[in-house]
Design a protein around this motif. Structure first.
Motif, PDB file in Angstrom:
ATOM      1  N   PRO A 173       0.831  -1.218   0.000  1.00  0.00           N
ATOM      2  CA  PRO A 173       0.000   0.000   0.000  1.00  0.00           C
ATOM      3  C   PRO A 173       0.857   1.257   0.000  1.00  0.00           C
ATOM      4  CG  PRO A 173      -0.728  -1.570   1.686  1.00  0.00           C
ATOM      5  CD  PRO A 173       0.591  -2.068   1.182  1.00  0.00           C
ATOM      6  N   GLY A 218      -4.005   6.433  -4.354  1.00  0.00           N
ATOM      7  CA  GLY A 218      -3.582   5.704  -3.164  1.00  0.00           C
ATOM      8  C   GLY A 218      -4.298   4.386  -2.968  1.00  0.00           C
ATOM      9  N   LEU A 219      -3.636   3.512  -2.260  1.00  0.00           N
ATOM     10  CA  LEU A 219      -4.150   2.186  -1.929  1.00  0.00           C
ATOM     11  C   LEU A 219      -3.764   1.874  -0.499  1.00  0.00           C
ATOM     12  CD1 LEU A 219      -5.212  -0.721  -2.845  1.00  0.00           C
ATOM     13  CD2 LEU A 219      -2.815  -1.211  -3.368  1.00  0.00           C
ATOM     14  N   ASN A 220      -4.729   1.457   0.348  1.00  0.00           N
ATOM     15  CA  ASN A 220      -4.385   1.096   1.732  1.00  0.00           C
ATOM     16  C   ASN A 220      -4.419  -0.418   1.937  1.00  0.00           C
ATOM     17  OD1 ASN A 220      -7.099   0.403   2.039  1.00  0.00           O
ATOM     18  ND2 ASN A 220      -7.582   2.163   3.334  1.00  0.00           N
ATOM     19  N   ASN A 246      -8.632  -0.460  -0.269  1.00  0.00           N
ATOM     20  CA  ASN A 246      -9.410   0.702  -0.696  1.00  0.00           C
ATOM     21  C   ASN A 246      -8.573   1.597  -1.606  1.00  0.00           C
ATOM     22  OD1 ASN A 246     -11.667  -0.020   0.919  1.00  0.00           O
ATOM     23  ND2 ASN A 246     -10.639   0.824   2.715  1.00  0.00           N
ATOM     24  N   LEU A 247      -9.146   1.983  -2.734  1.00  0.00           N
ATOM     25  CA  LEU A 247      -8.474   2.832  -3.710  1.00  0.00           C
ATOM     26  C   LEU A 247      -9.122   4.208  -3.716  1.00  0.00           C
ATOM     27  CD1 LEU A 247      -8.472   0.280  -6.678  1.00  0.00           C
ATOM     28  CD2 LEU A 247      -6.562   0.759  -5.155  1.00  0.00           C
ATOM     29  N   GLU A 248      -8.298   5.241  -3.695  1.00  0.00           N
ATOM     30  CA  GLU A 248      -8.803   6.616  -3.750  1.00  0.00           C
ATOM     31  C   GLU A 248      -7.903   7.435  -4.653  1.00  0.00           C
ATOM     32  OE1 GLU A 248     -11.433   8.028  -2.417  1.00  0.00           O
ATOM     33  OE2 GLU A 248     -12.118   6.619  -0.864  1.00  0.00           O
ATOM     34  N   LEU A 276      -5.055  12.646   0.562  1.00  0.00           N
ATOM     35  CA  LEU A 276      -5.269  11.230   0.289  1.00  0.00           C
ATOM     36  C   LEU A 276      -4.785  10.365   1.449  1.00  0.00           C
ATOM     37  CD1 LEU A 276      -6.637   9.782  -1.942  1.00  0.00           C
ATOM     38  CD2 LEU A 276      -4.485   9.584  -3.170  1.00  0.00           C
ATOM     39  N   ARG A 325      -7.407  10.226   4.064  1.00  0.00           N
ATOM     40  CA  ARG A 325      -8.544   9.369   3.711  1.00  0.00           C
ATOM     41  C   ARG A 325      -8.233   7.890   3.930  1.00  0.00           C
ATOM     42  NH1 ARG A 325     -10.518  11.170  -2.248  1.00  0.00           N
ATOM     43  NH2 ARG A 325     -10.485  13.427  -1.967  1.00  0.00           N
ATOM     44  N   LEU A 326      -6.998   7.503   3.630  1.00  0.00           N
ATOM     45  CA  LEU A 326      -6.671   6.081   3.547  1.00  0.00           C
ATOM     46  C   LEU A 326      -5.884   5.530   4.729  1.00  0.00           C
ATOM     47  CD1 LEU A 326      -5.658   5.920  -0.231  1.00  0.00           C
ATOM     48  CD2 LEU A 326      -7.698   4.921   0.804  1.00  0.00           C
TER      49      LEU A 326
END
Length: 318
Positions: free
Chosen positions: A116, A130-132, A136-138, A243, A246-247
């Motif tokens: 991530p 971004g990816l966590n 989750n993708l944002e 971002l 958010r993640l």
């Protein structure tokens, strides 16, 4: 086991066949495949050329390819991704599972090797993706040059032109950009560049190419150009922080941020402004300049799709 990774964009498209250790056994490069700027017949032709070149390079490998992963620009919507998957499947000589995703995911994996994190693309255009750990993708930005697209080569070039013409009109500060633009277009007066800008086949590319002159002027101490870079660096920092918030919930987590695109060839000009935003918002960041190309990130993604671990041996082989 072998996989095929593809990195497709608005300028060129590269494909490689790799084994599970990340060793490249065949590669090929063709033209643009962004469906928003390339007609479907031309897109299919370029992908067919790519696959044919790879196939002719090593015919024996294709029956052993387990997965194709393509990171493509212009496929944000699920419908566009499905359409691209169908096009790629159509030109493959064998029936192979195909996954298509936004090219930001392959850019991210080129720096995190599947982990991530955040990727900041600063090329002709810009996007923060971004990816966590929960998958989750944002995203932030990447909405196209007509809507601003700050933190990009286009933004620097466009704002540089605006500043030069503002100075010419007597509304803004004098700037070295005036001379640089006149020299670049080989004209005596700044307004004489208008035709070259508006009649360009690809106005976005033409304006983005002028970003190097903004950097050149900043290096000479031009305060107007330095301010343009400072403002864009600040925007990039804010987009990344937005971002991350958010993640990644933990304020103690150090978030990897992969930087790709021509803007970051001069990271020295942007890093200070970005880091000011990180510090202001209390976020811990590790900046990464990838050691492999985005198409390498496509290979990583393909291997992960096949549940293959990306181990230290793979990372060292890069």
């Amino acid at each position: 086991m072998y996989v095929l990774g593809i990195d497709g964009g608005g300028t060129k498209t590269k494909g490689v066949i790799s084994n599970s250790k990340g060793e490249i056994l065949a590669e090929a490069t063709v033209g643009a495949t962004n469906p928003n700027s390339v007609a479907k017949p031309d897109l299919e032709l370029e992908l067919a050329k790519l696959i044919e070149t790879l196939y002719l390079h090593n015919r024996e490998l294709f029956p052993q390819i387990k997965r194709v992963f393509a990171g493509m620009s212009g496929v944000d919507h699920i419908t566009a991704r499905k359409g691209m998957e169908q096009v790629i499947s159509k030109v493959l000589p064998n029936s192979i599972p195909v996954t298509v995703h936004n090219d930001a995911i392959t850019a991210l994996y080129s720096g995190t090797f599947g982990k991530p994190g955040i990727v900041q693309i600063g090329g002709t255009g810009s996007i923060t993706f971004g990816l966590n750990k929960d998958g989750n993708l944002e995203r932030v930005g990447g909405w196209g040059y007509l809507l601003g697209e700050k933190g990009s080569g286009y933004a620097l070039g466009s704002q540089g032109l605006e500043a030069a013409f503002s100075a010419y009109d007597g509304l803004g500060s004098r700037t070295e950009l005036t001379r640089l633009f006149q020299d670049h277009f080989n004209v005596e007066k700044l307004p004489d560049i208008i035709h070259s800008i508006y009649q360009a086949k690809n106005q976005k590319e033409r304006i983005a190419s002028l970003s190097k002159l903004v950097v050149e002027a900043a290096d000479t101490g031009d305060s107007v150009s330095q301010k343009i870079i400072e403002n864009n660096a600040s925007y990039i920092g804010k987009a990344i922080v937005c971002l991350i918030n958010r993640l990644f919930s933990s304020m103690e987590e150090v978030v990897p941020v992969v930087l790709t695109g021509g803007l970051f060839n001069r990271l020295d000009l942007f890093q200070g402004g970005m880091e000011q935003e990180f510090q202001l918002h209390g976020r811990k960041v590790k900046l990464i300049k990838p050691k492999i190309e985005p198409v390498g990130g496509a290979v990583v993604a393909a291997l992960l799709e096949e549940n293959m671990a990306i181990n230290e041996e793979f990372m060292r082989s890069k």
